[in-house]
Design a protein around this motif. Structure first.
Motif, PDB file in Angstrom:
ATOM      1  N   ASP A 391       0.836  -1.197   0.000  1.00 24.62           N
ATOM      2  CA  ASP A 391       0.000   0.000   0.000  1.00 24.62           C
ATOM      3  C   ASP A 391       0.873   1.249   0.000  1.00 24.62           C
ATOM      4  OD1 ASP A 391      -1.686   2.231   0.999  1.00 24.62           O
ATOM      5  OD2 ASP A 391      -3.187   0.660   1.257  1.00 24.62           O
ATOM      6  N   HIS A 551     -16.867   1.111   0.994  1.00 23.25           N
ATOM      7  CA  HIS A 551     -15.438   1.114   0.680  1.00 23.25           C
ATOM      8  C   HIS A 551     -15.236   1.299  -0.809  1.00 23.25           C
ATOM      9  CE1 HIS A 551     -15.841  -1.158   4.456  1.00 23.25           C
ATOM     10  NE2 HIS A 551     -14.709  -0.552   4.764  1.00 23.25           N
ATOM     11  N   LEU A 553     -12.449   0.044  -3.673  1.00 27.94           N
ATOM     12  CA  LEU A 553     -11.428  -0.981  -3.857  1.00 27.94           C
ATOM     13  C   LEU A 553     -10.536  -0.630  -5.037  1.00 27.94           C
ATOM     14  CD1 LEU A 553     -13.629  -4.223  -3.597  1.00 27.94           C
ATOM     15  CD2 LEU A 553     -12.567  -2.928  -1.735  1.00 27.94           C
ATOM     16  N   VAL A 559      -8.316  -2.865  -0.327  1.00 23.75           N
ATOM     17  CA  VAL A 559      -9.138  -1.809   0.260  1.00 23.75           C
ATOM     18  C   VAL A 559      -8.441  -0.464   0.086  1.00 23.75           C
ATOM     19  CG1 VAL A 559     -10.389  -1.040   2.293  1.00 23.75           C
ATOM     20  CG2 VAL A 559      -9.984  -3.487   1.941  1.00 23.75           C
ATOM     21  N   LYS A 560      -9.050   0.411  -0.701  1.00 30.83           N
ATOM     22  CA  LYS A 560      -8.441   1.687  -1.058  1.00 30.83           C
ATOM     23  C   LYS A 560      -8.986   2.841  -0.233  1.00 30.83           C
ATOM     24  CE  LYS A 560      -6.987   4.174  -5.199  1.00 30.83           C
ATOM     25  NZ  LYS A 560      -5.573   3.823  -5.035  1.00 30.83           N
ATOM     26  N   ASP A 562     -12.135   3.931   2.972  1.00 34.30           N
ATOM     27  CA  ASP A 562     -13.121   3.544   3.979  1.00 34.30           C
ATOM     28  C   ASP A 562     -13.894   4.808   4.325  1.00 34.30           C
ATOM     29  OD1 ASP A 562     -13.902   1.598   6.339  1.00 34.30           O
ATOM     30  OD2 ASP A 562     -13.315   3.466   7.320  1.00 34.30           O
ATOM     31  N   GLN A 708      -8.475   3.224   7.906  1.00 29.37           N
ATOM     32  CA  GLN A 708      -7.780   3.192   6.623  1.00 29.37           C
ATOM     33  C   GLN A 708      -6.335   3.642   6.796  1.00 29.37           C
ATOM     34  OE1 GLN A 708      -9.305   2.064   3.739  1.00 29.37           O
ATOM     35  NE2 GLN A 708      -7.269   2.115   2.804  1.00 29.37           N
ATOM     36  N   LEU A 712      -6.720  -1.084   7.306  1.00 31.44           N
ATOM     37  CA  LEU A 712      -7.240  -1.325   5.963  1.00 31.44           C
ATOM     38  C   LEU A 712      -6.208  -0.879   4.950  1.00 31.44           C
ATOM     39  CD1 LEU A 712     -10.910  -0.108   6.509  1.00 31.44           C
ATOM     40  CD2 LEU A 712     -10.008  -2.436   6.671  1.00 31.44           C
ATOM     41  N   THR A 714      -4.316  -1.861   0.840  1.00 23.85           N
ATOM     42  CA  THR A 714      -4.564  -2.498  -0.448  1.00 23.85           C
ATOM     43  C   THR A 714      -3.979  -3.908  -0.531  1.00 23.85           C
ATOM     44  OG1 THR A 714      -2.624  -1.361  -1.359  1.00 23.85           O
ATOM     45  CG2 THR A 714      -4.769  -0.335  -1.735  1.00 23.85           C
ATOM     46  N   ASN A 717      -7.944  -7.756   1.516  1.00 28.09           N
ATOM     47  CA  ASN A 717      -9.289  -7.570   0.975  1.00 28.09           C
ATOM     48  C   ASN A 717     -10.316  -7.443   2.096  1.00 28.09           C
ATOM     49  OD1 ASN A 717     -10.486 -10.267   1.600  1.00 28.09           O
ATOM     50  ND2 ASN A 717      -8.910 -11.010   0.195  1.00 28.09           N
ATOM     51  N   LEU A 718     -11.540  -7.124   1.708  1.00 22.35           N
ATOM     52  CA  LEU A 718     -12.592  -6.891   2.703  1.00 22.35           C
ATOM     53  C   LEU A 718     -12.958  -8.152   3.468  1.00 22.35           C
ATOM     54  CD1 LEU A 718     -14.994  -4.427   0.864  1.00 22.35           C
ATOM     55  CD2 LEU A 718     -13.555  -3.935   2.838  1.00 22.35           C
ATOM     56  N   TYR A 739     -13.315  -9.089  -6.107  1.00 22.04           N
ATOM     57  CA  TYR A 739     -14.121  -9.237  -4.891  1.00 22.04           C
ATOM     58  C   TYR A 739     -14.926 -10.538  -4.938  1.00 22.04           C
ATOM     59  CZ  TYR A 739     -17.551  -7.741  -1.287  1.00 22.04           C
ATOM     60  OH  TYR A 739     -18.357  -7.628  -0.186  1.00 22.04           O
TER      61      TYR A 739
END
Length: 855
Positions: A391, A551, A553, A559-560, A562, A708, A712, A714, A717-718, A739
């Motif tokens: 990230d 979110h 993505l 996860v980009k 939140d 974030q 959270l 990248t 994942n969620l 996803y």
């Protein structure tokens, strides 16, 4: 000479340095073609920082991305035969216990992020580095992978460029400065040079200390400044005569003296026959604006090598001679010594990514030699895949708000960054002292009068607690709040914050949330834009005034962002993000709209709306007492996760019934002009002002809420984060394919778990309250947990929860270890502490059924 091209797929400005060369290499590796590199001087550079850099690499850092780029770079250099892995010492002098503790913390970060540093004794340090005065050393950290780029990073840059040219994919032109950038309608179209114009849709700026001057051509600025770095040469030193070594002994950092030392090997080598001693000025660093850097013909050595005044370094040099007496025995070569220029930034991180203002204009700036190839890889991956392996929030150029790109802010923050390069150790919560008091909410005068303990985020002054609450609240709740006897654990923390936390849970409190980044999105394509960005459904039949937690993505499902989105009208939405992430989220929305040809107006409302969070079991009763229509606030008429316009004594307030602190209540959004009146009204009703510490840390962790850029990322994942939705909406969204694939897995490689410390006492019996990232270990082997994708486990968030009376941490654990009730270990300052896994995925420790916010 090659014919000057009229067009290119990519133009690299600053081709001659290690960064520009690495960018070209990695773009070619990723399949890019028709690349043109230009430089204001020679290729490889004879004027930039690469031309004089010390070229050593230490793997250690408290930052994940930095460890990633440095380790990649060292391996890259080594595979090419240009790295001597001699190892590196970092020493703690006798009497400097703060530095010793910092070395222990560095070892923890090393384990968390995958480097191999460990502690050694003073005797072992002396064995490795005979030049040390052992009597002055109490212990050291040993980084076995530290080493030197040989013979020079300048050589590597030249080789990379020549290899790139040999592929036919790269053309380079020395002595060819970029004189202007052709930007139309927010898009790069070309570069003007003295040789002619190059049409292109992609430009990468790798100009190092001159980066701001190129940014000015795009009518923007970069929050970075060159700073002078004294480099002194002592010799002749003939210990390694006849060996052919570029370096003989390990590297040595004396960071408590803000200095380092290395030998330069055999006199017959490129830099050989000397001891090099470098220093980072920690009292009065000398910043140099790029426009004041001399031209090549004006400088004695080169534009990036400025004349040194010995007076500026006599005190630290004398200390260095005590630690390494060889410096006093050898002669100083004054003609060879100089002040080298290197870049520092407003927050200490590199500046990489696509310009928020100009599509196609990319930057790769403020990069050390140790990170050059890694940064080149990051940029090439980003340009090719629209994502990076790690990230990139900490290096993303979009992290800076416009106010952080102003000259005064840039100078002040870079000045402060410059004197913290080596010393003192920087606390994870440490606030900047300069560049402050720029963004103040409408409530700030009252907070200041209450003795607010202010920290800063995104330019906003945020009170973490209030001195005025100490007498009353600590009297009431002091017995439930442990004192932090370890100074590091207690630094930048105020005990009253935990008392405010408890008071809010028993009655009612208000928290200033004006730092929220707030954007109103409207226009013909507002709905398709937000629906495409969001995992959750925010358009379609979503009712007006309904708030949706959702979110954004990346296309791999990482996860980009939140955030929360409220539907304000049929064609208008309000997007609310955290202050730290807000500008990146804004840029992402704009970028996706542009890519998809969507017409939406994104109006930044942040500086127009203040926000008070009113929460606690008596929040409704308190709000009804001052609202003009109290019946509208009943549970039945104002359901959870909905919003409506109300009036309070005539003041217009947009009330959103939501809670990030696990209690009943509302976010009260109010125009700035009404802010003080709203605060005063609630204060008169007996509402306790509560600092942001409760919201951001203590209650957030008790509720197992994710943040974030911390929990959270990248890389995850969620489903791993425990935030996947029970159903997948029919509409397409960015990252949906990934996803869905993640949803089909029997299990995820890792899960975000909530853990508590079983016993927080250290070996001296002192209770510890950890801060920062701590590695998570297998209790049987003592090794850091690593999942099947190679991702290492560490605490992503940690805080003491006064309501549950435990220290709570979040962290991703490999599937096989993610078992509720299982005990694992956390390392903190070289000691191990037992942690119990309380929840796998999302489940709160406080009010686990979430009844209180919905009451």
């Amino acid at each position: 000479m090659a014919k000057f091209p009229k067009s290119a797929s990519v133009v690299i400005i600053g081709q001659g340095g290690i960064v520009g060369a690495s960018v070209a290499h990695h773009l070619i590796e990723r399949g890019w073609d028709n690349i043109v590199g230009i430089d204001k001087s020679m290729i490889p550079t004879d004027v930039g920082s690469t031309s004089h850099a010390s070229d050593f690499c230490y793997m250690t850092s408290h930052d994940h991305m930095t460890c990633y780029t440095t380790m990649y770079s060292a391996d890259f250099y080594e595979k090419r035969g240009h790295y001597q892995r001699v190892g590196g010492l970092e020493i703690a002098r006798v009497g400097d216990d703060e530095r010793l503790e910092e070395l222990k913390r560095k070892v923890g970060s090393a384990r968390a992020f995958g480097t191999n540093a460990h502690m050694i004794s003073a005797g072992e340090a002396k064995e490795r580095m005979p030049l040390l005065n052992e009597d002055m050393v109490q212990a050291a950290m040993w980084d076995p992978d530290a080493g030197l780029v040989i013979p020079r990073s300048q050589t590597v840059a030249g080789e990379l460029v020549e290899e790139g040219k040999a592929t036919g994919r790269l053309q380079t032109f020395a002595n060819t400065p970029a004189t202007s950038l052709d930007i139309r309608h927010g898009q790069i179209h070309g570069v003007e040079t003295p040789r002619g114009y190059i049409e292109t849709s992609k430009v990468v700026v790798c100009c190092g200390i001159w980066g701001r001057l190129i940014a000015e051509q795009a009518l923007q600025d970069l929050p970075m400044m060159p700073v002078e770095h004294p480099l002194l040469w002592f010799g002749p030193y003939e210990e390694f005569n006849g060996t052919g070594y570029e370096i003989g002994y390990p590297l040595m950092r004396d960071q408590g003296n803000s200095a380092y030392l290395r030998d330069t090997g055999d006199p017959v080598t490129s830099e050989g026959g000397y001891i090099e001693w470098g220093y980072y000025e920690e009292k009065a660093p000398r910043l140099v604006h790029p426009r004041d850097i001399l031209e090549k013909e004006e400088s004695r050595l080169s534009p990036s090598q400025r004349d040194l005044e010995l007076e500026q370094i006599m005190e630290p040099l004398e200390r260095a001679m005590e630690l390494t007496p060889i410096l006093a025995e050898l002669g100083l070569d004054e003609k060879r010594s100089f002040n080298g220029l290197l870049s520092v930034t407003a927050d200490g991180g590199s500046i990489i990514g696509e310009s928020p203002q100009t599509e196609g204009l990319w930057f790769c700036e403020a990069i050390w030699v140790k990170d050059g190839p890694g940064a080149g890889k990051v940029l090439a991956d980003w340009m090719t895949d629209d994502r990076t392996e790690i990230d990139h929030h900490g290096i993303d150029i979009a992290r800076f708000y416009p106010l952080q790109n102003t000259p005064c802010y840039i100078h002040d923050r870079c000045y402060e960054t410059a004197f913290k390069i080596y010393n003192p150790p920087v606390h994870p919560r440490e606030p900047y002292a300069m560049g402050r008091n720029l963004r103040r909410s409408p409530f700030w005068p009252r907070e200041e009068a209450l003795g607010g303990y202010f920290m800063e985020a995104a330019g906003w002054e945020r009170a973490h607690g209030y001195a005025a609450n100490e007498a009353l609240l600590l009297d009431t709740y002091g017995h439930r709040i442990p004192e932090r006897h370890n100074e590091w654990d207690n630094r930048h923390f105020w005990r009253v914050s935990n008392a405010e936390h408890l008071a809010l849970s028993e009655n009612v409190g208000m928290i200033n949330l004006s730092h929220f980044a707030v954007f109103d999105v409207s226009g013909p394509d507002a709905e398709p834009l937000l629906e495409y960005l969001s995992v959750a459904k925010v358009g379609g039949d979503t009712p007006i005034d309904k708030g949706v937690y959702t979110h954004f993505l990346d296309h791999e499902g990482g996860v980009k962002a939140d955030l929360t989105i409220i539907r304000l009208a049929e064609d208008r939405w309000r997007v609310m993000c955290g202050g730290d992430t807000g500008h990146r989220d804004y840029v992402w929305m704009k970028r996706i709209a542009s890519r998809k040809g969507l017409h939406a107006y994104i109006d930044d409302r942040t500086d127009h709306l203040g926000c008070l969070g009113l929460w606690g079991p008596n929040a409704r009763e308190t709000l009804q007492a001052v609202a003009d229509h109290p019946a509208e606030l009943s549970h039945e008429r104002f359901p959870f996760a909905t919003a409506k316009q109300i009036t309070i004594k005539g003041m217009p307030v947009y009330a959103f019934r939501i809670s990030y602190v696990g209690e009943q209540g509302w976010e009260l959004h109010v125009p700035f002009s009404y802010g003080l009146s709203l605060w005063d009204l609630l204060y008169e009703e007996g509402v306790t002002p509560v600092g942001i510490e409760t919201y951001a840390n203590s209650r957030r962790l008790e509720k197992s809420l994710r943040l974030q850029n911390a929990d959270l990322l990248t890389e995850y994942n969620l489903y791993e984060a425990g935030l996947a939705r029970p159903k997948v909406k029919a509409a397409d969204f960015h990252g949906k394919e990934a996803y869905l694939a993640q949803r089909e897995r029997e299990s995820q490689p890792a899960y975000l778990c909530t853990m508590t410390m079983v016993d927080n006492r250290d070996e001296q019996g002192v209770p510890r309250y950890p801060v920062g990232h701590c590695p998570i270990l297998d209790p049987e082997t003592g090794k850091v947990l690593v999942d099947q994708l190679g991702r290492r486990s560490y605490t992503t968030s940690v805080a003491y929860g006064p309501s549950v009376e435990k220290t709570i941490a979040l962290g991703y654990l490999p599937r096989e270890f993610a078992v509720e009730g299982k005990e694992i270990l956390m390392e903190y300052f070289h000691e191990h502490f037992t942690m119990r896994i309380e929840a796998v995925g999302y489940r709160a420790l406080y009010d686990p059924d979430n009844e209180r916010p919905k009451s």
